[in-house]
Scaffold this motif. Sequence first.
Motif, mmCIF file in Angstrom:
data_model
loop_
_atom_site.group_PDB
_atom_site.id
_atom_site.type_symbol
_atom_site.label_atom_id
_atom_site.label_comp_id
_atom_site.label_asym_id
_atom_site.label_seq_id
_atom_site.Cartn_x
_atom_site.Cartn_y
_atom_site.Cartn_z
ATOM 1 N N THR A 1 -1.668 -1.862 6.391
ATOM 2 C CA THR A 1 -1.958 -0.591 5.732
ATOM 3 C C THR A 1 -3.258 -0.632 4.939
ATOM 4 O O THR A 1 -3.866 0.400 4.690
ATOM 5 N N VAL B 1 -6.756 0.443 -11.929
ATOM 6 C CA VAL B 1 -7.967 1.248 -11.770
ATOM 7 C C VAL B 1 -7.629 2.481 -10.941
ATOM 8 O O VAL B 1 -6.826 2.404 -10.000
ATOM 9 N N GLU B 2 -8.163 3.620 -11.353
ATOM 10 C CA GLU B 2 -7.823 4.894 -10.717
ATOM 11 C C GLU B 2 -6.311 5.127 -10.769
ATOM 12 O O GLU B 2 -5.691 5.484 -9.776
ATOM 13 N N GLN C 1 -11.223 3.978 -14.899
ATOM 14 C CA GLN C 1 -11.130 5.235 -14.158
ATOM 15 C C GLN C 1 -9.697 5.767 -14.162
ATOM 16 O O GLN C 1 -9.196 6.250 -13.151
ATOM 17 N N TYR D 1 -5.387 -5.340 -14.116
ATOM 18 C CA TYR D 1 -6.484 -4.513 -13.629
ATOM 19 C C TYR D 1 -5.985 -3.232 -12.964
ATOM 20 O O TYR D 1 -6.015 -3.115 -11.751
ATOM 21 N N ASN E 1 0.803 -1.215 0.000
ATOM 22 C CA ASN E 1 0.000 0.000 0.000
ATOM 23 C C ASN E 1 0.837 1.267 0.000
ATOM 24 O O ASN E 1 0.385 2.312 0.436
ATOM 25 N N ASN F 1 -1.733 -0.571 -4.027
ATOM 26 C CA ASN F 1 -2.381 0.731 -4.168
ATOM 27 C C ASN F 1 -1.504 1.824 -3.583
ATOM 28 O O ASN F 1 -0.610 1.562 -2.779
ATOM 29 N N ASN F 2 -1.753 3.040 -4.039
ATOM 30 C CA ASN F 2 -1.004 4.207 -3.559
ATOM 31 C C ASN F 2 0.497 4.048 -3.736
ATOM 32 O O ASN F 2 1.272 4.587 -2.949
ATOM 33 N N ASN G 1 2.427 -6.079 5.781
ATOM 34 C CA ASN G 1 1.996 -5.184 4.690
ATOM 35 C C ASN G 1 0.496 -4.952 4.718
ATOM 36 O O ASN G 1 0.001 -3.912 4.289
ATOM 37 N N LYS H 1 -4.863 3.636 -7.690
ATOM 38 C CA LYS H 1 -4.382 4.926 -7.184
ATOM 39 C C LYS H 1 -2.876 5.062 -7.303
ATOM 40 O O LYS H 1 -2.195 5.465 -6.364
ATOM 41 N N SER I 1 -2.820 6.481 -13.390
ATOM 42 C CA SER I 1 -2.464 7.317 -14.530
ATOM 43 C C SER I 1 -1.109 6.863 -15.055
ATOM 44 O O SER I 1 -0.313 6.292 -14.321
ATOM 45 N N GLN J 1 -4.818 2.920 6.253
ATOM 46 C CA GLN J 1 -4.375 4.100 5.519
ATOM 47 C C GLN J 1 -5.491 5.138 5.495
ATOM 48 O O GLN J 1 -6.675 4.818 5.481
ATOM 49 N N LEU K 1 3.434 2.204 1.660
ATOM 50 C CA LEU K 1 4.087 2.679 2.872
ATOM 51 C C LEU K 1 4.860 1.537 3.518
ATOM 52 O O LEU K 1 4.345 0.429 3.628
ATOM 53 N N LEU L 1 -2.156 -7.164 -5.120
ATOM 54 C CA LEU L 1 -2.962 -5.964 -4.909
ATOM 55 C C LEU L 1 -2.044 -4.830 -4.454
ATOM 56 O O LEU L 1 -1.423 -4.912 -3.392
ATOM 57 N N LYS M 1 -4.325 8.447 -19.395
ATOM 58 C CA LYS M 1 -3.060 8.231 -20.126
ATOM 59 C C LYS M 1 -2.680 6.749 -20.102
ATOM 60 O O LYS M 1 -1.957 6.293 -19.211
ATOM 61 N N ASN N 1 0.420 6.295 -9.906
ATOM 62 C CA ASN N 1 0.858 7.012 -11.093
ATOM 63 C C ASN N 1 2.093 6.299 -11.636
ATOM 64 O O ASN N 1 3.101 6.211 -10.943
ATOM 65 N N ASP O 1 3.509 4.580 -6.470
ATOM 66 C CA ASP O 1 3.821 5.112 -7.784
ATOM 67 C C ASP O 1 4.989 4.360 -8.424
ATOM 68 O O ASP O 1 5.869 3.849 -7.739
ATOM 69 N N ASP P 1 -8.447 11.466 -3.431
ATOM 70 C CA ASP P 1 -7.627 11.816 -4.594
ATOM 71 C C ASP P 1 -8.127 13.089 -5.266
ATOM 72 O O ASP P 1 -7.665 13.457 -6.341
ATOM 73 N N GLY Q 1 -2.148 13.010 -11.493
ATOM 74 C CA GLY Q 1 -1.784 11.746 -10.870
ATOM 75 C C GLY Q 1 -0.963 11.880 -9.602
ATOM 76 O O GLY Q 1 -0.663 10.896 -8.950
#
Lengths: 607, 414
Positions: free
Chosen positions: B213, A211-212, A235, A209, A122, A158-159, B210, A182, A214, B217, A124, A156, A238, A184, A161, B223, B229
Motif C-alpha cells: 500500500t 506529521v500532517e 503540519q 514524529y 497504510n 499513514n492514513n 502491508n 495523515k 490532527s 495508495q 487499508l 511508519l 490540535k 486523525n 485514524d 487531503d 481531519g
Amino acid sequence: MKPTLQRNWLARNSSSNASFHSRVLSKRSLALVIAAASLAMSGCGSDDDDDNDAVTAELNKAFNCSASDTSGQRVVCIGSADDLTDSKVQDDLIAALATAQSGDTFVLPQGRYNFTSTIEFNGLVDNTVVSHLTFRGAGMDKTIIDVSGASADGFLFNNTDHLIFEDFGVYESNNNALKVTKSNGVIMRRVAAVWETDYQSTNGAYGLYPVETSNVLIEDSYVKGSADAGIYVGQSDKIVVRNNVAEKNVAGIEIENSTLADVYGNRAVGNTGGVLVFDLPIGNGKYGSGVRVFDNHIEANNAPNFANVGDFAGGVHIVPPGTGVIILSTSDVEIYNNVIKDHQTTAIALTSYLLPDDQVASAPNADVGGLDGNDATPAVNSYGDIHPYANALLDGWSPLVRNIHIRDNAISVAAGIDNPQGSLIEDIVKGYQLFHAFYPDITAGQTTVPHILYDGIGELLTNTPNPGGAGETILQAVTGGINQVAAALDANGLESDGRQINMALFTTYNGDGVCQQNNGIDDQTLFAASVFETTPGAHTFDDSGSPQAKIQQYGMDTTMVGRVMSDPNGVMGCPATPFDGTPVTVTFDQQSYGCTTDDSDSSSCAL
Amino acid sequence: MKTYLICIASAAMLSACGGSSGGSSGDAGQPTTPTTPTTPTTPVTGQCQSSAKSVQWDKVIAADAQNLADYQLFSNPCDPTQNPSARGLAYDLSVPLFTDYASKYRFVFIPPDKKAQYHASETFDFPVGTVITKTFTMPADTSQRGIDHERLLETRLLIKREGGWIARPYVWNEQGTEAQWDLTGENLVIDDLKHLNESFNFTYAVPNQNSCTTCHQFNPNGDDDAVDGVDPTPAFFRPIGPKARYLNSDYDYGQGPENQLQKWLAEGLLEGLPASNTDIDSTPEFSDSTALADITASAQLLQDTSKAWLDINCGHCHRKEGQASNTAFRVDWNIPWLGNEQYHGACAVAVSGAGESSIIIIPGDADNSLLYQRMHTQEPGDAMPPIGRNVIHQEGTALVKAWIDAMDPSLCSL
C-alpha cells in the motif's frame, strides 16, 4: 509596475550561507572582531558524561498476553509463550497488521527485539479501511524494538485514524523512530525513542514524529539522541505535548507549521535547543499559529549541534547550541511560567526568517514572460519565478514573528555559563563580544548576549517606509510587488490560480510584536533586547542603505548603549492586551485531552 | 490467522517459511535465503510440466491460495514468465520501475466477457476478477536475461475484488518449483550480480504485504478536501503501471512488434480506446540499454524521458494524491514542467530531513541537488525510493543527472 526599491541592500544574489549580519558588520568592525580575544569555541557544552545507557543490556524476554477474538476489540498477541525469537515477534506483528481489523490491540512481549524491516501500515487491509489500532508493550523500558536492521523508519503509519502507541521503546532507527502521517487521532503515551550513542550525526532524524495529523496527544514519553528533533509535530492541528522528557537531541521538542498546540509539563534538558516553534516556507498551505509553551523545565540545552548540515536556511542545523526556546517566523505564540535555566547562548531567541535568509526581502522580478527584451533578466513564467519565496508567500506564509507573549518565566544562568555560539548568530555574537570589550562596565558575570534575544529585522522592514515609495513599507513593497507580478501572470495566462499574498500579514506593527513581562531572573538584571531597532531612526540605515544593528550605531547615537542589552520600554513592551493563547482540546473518539478537559485541575493548566 | 505452510525439508532455510515455523534460526538479523544467481532455477522434472490450464477465477477472487500454482495462471506452474492461460496477456511498460536490476514479467488476466475501461491519464479501470501478475527474477549477469538465465524471486498479484484491489505476494523456493503466499516479506541475499563490468552483492527485499500500500495508495484530491481531519475521499489501493502512456508502445507477442493498446483492444481486454493514436498520451521509451547520448541529443526528449523515469519510479508517492504529498518534491507526469518548475522541486527547499543538500533540484548542478543525492545513495534513511532499491540504478541516475545538469541555472537566480 515594478516596485521601486532603492535600498540596494536588498540582495539580489543568492548567497545561501551568508547570514544577514555578515553584510551588516562592516569590514572595519569585522577586523576589530577578529582582533578581539578569540574565544575558545569548544563544541562540547554538556557536562553530561557520554556513557551510553546500559539499562537495556539485561532485559528478560517475557510473554504475558491473553488473546481475545471479541469483534471490534480483539487482542492479538505478538510472539508466543514458547517462541520469542526476533523473527517470530517481527513476523507476527507484520502478519497481524496484514490481517488487522478496526479495534485491534497488538500486545508486544517484554524484551529487546531486533527487527529487520520497517513496521508499516497504510490504513487499508485488502482495501478495507482499518482504524482504531493500539500497540501496547510491557513498558517503555521493558519492551524495546531495536530497528537498526530496518533500512528506513522503525514504525511508519499513514492514513490510519485513531492510533494508540503505548509502553514500548523504538531504538536505533536509521531514519525516524515512530512516524505517523495523515491520521486523525494519534496518541503516543509512555513511548521511548532512543539512540543510545550520544551526539552522533548518523543517529536518525526524528523520534516521535506525527506529521500532517490532527488531534495528537504525546505524553509521558522519552526521547533521546535524535540528530534532528526528539519530539516533532509538523503540519498538524490540535496538539497536546505534555509531561515528556527530551534529552540530548539536537532539538528537544519542536512544533513546526502547526496550529493549536499546547506544550506543557515537559523536561527538555541537554539538547542543542530545548523547545522550538518554527514556521517554514514549505508551500503546502500549512502554516502555524496558536502555540502555547508553558510550565516546562528547560535546562542546560548546551549540546553541540550534531545535525547533518544541509544548506536549508531553516534547517535544524542552524539551532545555536545553548538556546532554551527558539521561535522562528511564527506568530501567535505564548511562552509562560517555564523554568529556563543555564543556557550558554540565550534563554529565548525569537527571529523572523530574514535572519536565516535575507532573500526574503529581495526585490521581485517583474519580467513577465520575458517581455522586457532584456535577456539578462530571467523570464518570469510562474509564481515561483517572481521571488525566492513567492510560492510560500502566495501560499499564506509570513516570515515575521507577531503576537509573541513571553511572561512569568523563571530565567536563570549559573555562573560561568556564558559561551554564546551558533553559526546563525555568529556575527551577532561577535558584535556583542565587541560591545562588551568596549564597555567594560558591563559587569563581569553578565551574559554576553541578552537572555531574550529578538532579531528585530523583520519588524524593522515592516515598519520602514520604502524610500521613494507611496507610503508603503519595505516589506509591503516586496509583497505588493509580488502580488502585482502574480496578477500579471494570471492576466497573461501564464498562471491561473489567481493567488495573492494576504497583505494583512504585512501591516505595520502596532503592539502586536514580541512582548515580554514579569520574567524573573536570579541575581541578575534581565536583558531582553533586539539586535536591530524596530522603528527607523537617524542611523538605522547606513549610507549605502544597509540596516545597521544597534551595536553598530553606538558611536553615532549616545542613547544606543543602554538599548544594546535591553529595550526597557520599547521594542518588547507589552500592549494593554497582549496575545493570550487559547487552550487546546484534543479529541479522540469519546475522549478528550488537554487543559479544558482531563487536565483542567492540573497546576500547569491553572497558570 | 497464520498463512504459512510447512516448509519442505530441502527448503528449510527458504523464504516461504516466513520465519514462523520451526527450522528458522530465529535470528531476524540474518537474511534468509542465500541465493546464487549463477545457478539459475533448474526445474525439477515432473513438477514443472506444461499442460493446458484455465484460470481458476473463483480462487482468484478468494485470493487465499497458499500456492501460486492453484490459480492456474500459466500453463507451466514453474514458469510465470510466459504462456499465460486464456484471457491472460503479457505487457511491458515504456519506462519500467527499477528494482535492483531484476527482470520483470507482467501479465494481465481479465475474466471472460469483461473489459478494462480506458483512461487518458490514470490507471485503467479494471473489472472485478482481474488479476495482474508481476514476476521478479534475478539474472547472474544483466547482459543475459530470460528465464533460462534467471532465478525466480517473487510473483506479486494484484486482484480486483468488489471492494477494490488487494495485493498478494508469493515467494519462490530456491528450486523455482513452488511459490508460496508470504505475508511477512523476505530478505534474499544476492551474490555477485554482474552488471556491465561491475559486481553487486546486496540483499533483495521482498516487501511484506502491508508495504504494497505504500506505493499503491491513491488519495483523490489529496487531503485538500479534508474537513477537520476527516477526508471524504479517502485513499484506496490501485495498480500503477497500466496507464495509457506506458502501454502506448510496442511489444513482441511472437509475430513482431505490435502496439500494446491495439493488442488489448483486439484481444477484447479494453474498451474506450480513442480511435486515433494522436489522442493517446505516450512517454519516451527508456531501458538500461538505451544510449544516453541518443536522449541528450534533444533537450525535449531528455526532459520527457527524465520526467517519465521520475513518474514511474517516484510519482506514485510524490504527487498530491500520493503518500509523499507533504514534501516539496512532486513529479507526476500529468503536470507539465514548464511553468511548474518549483512544483517539481526546482529551486525548492526540502521540508525536512535533507541530506547534504536541501534544495531538491539545483538547475545545472545535479551533484548538489537533493533529488540526485537521494537517488545516488544506498544509505538507509536517505535512499529513495524507500522500498525496492538496494542498488543504485546507474542508468536512471545518469539520465536524471544529465537532465538537471542541462537545466539553465538562471531558473533560480532572481
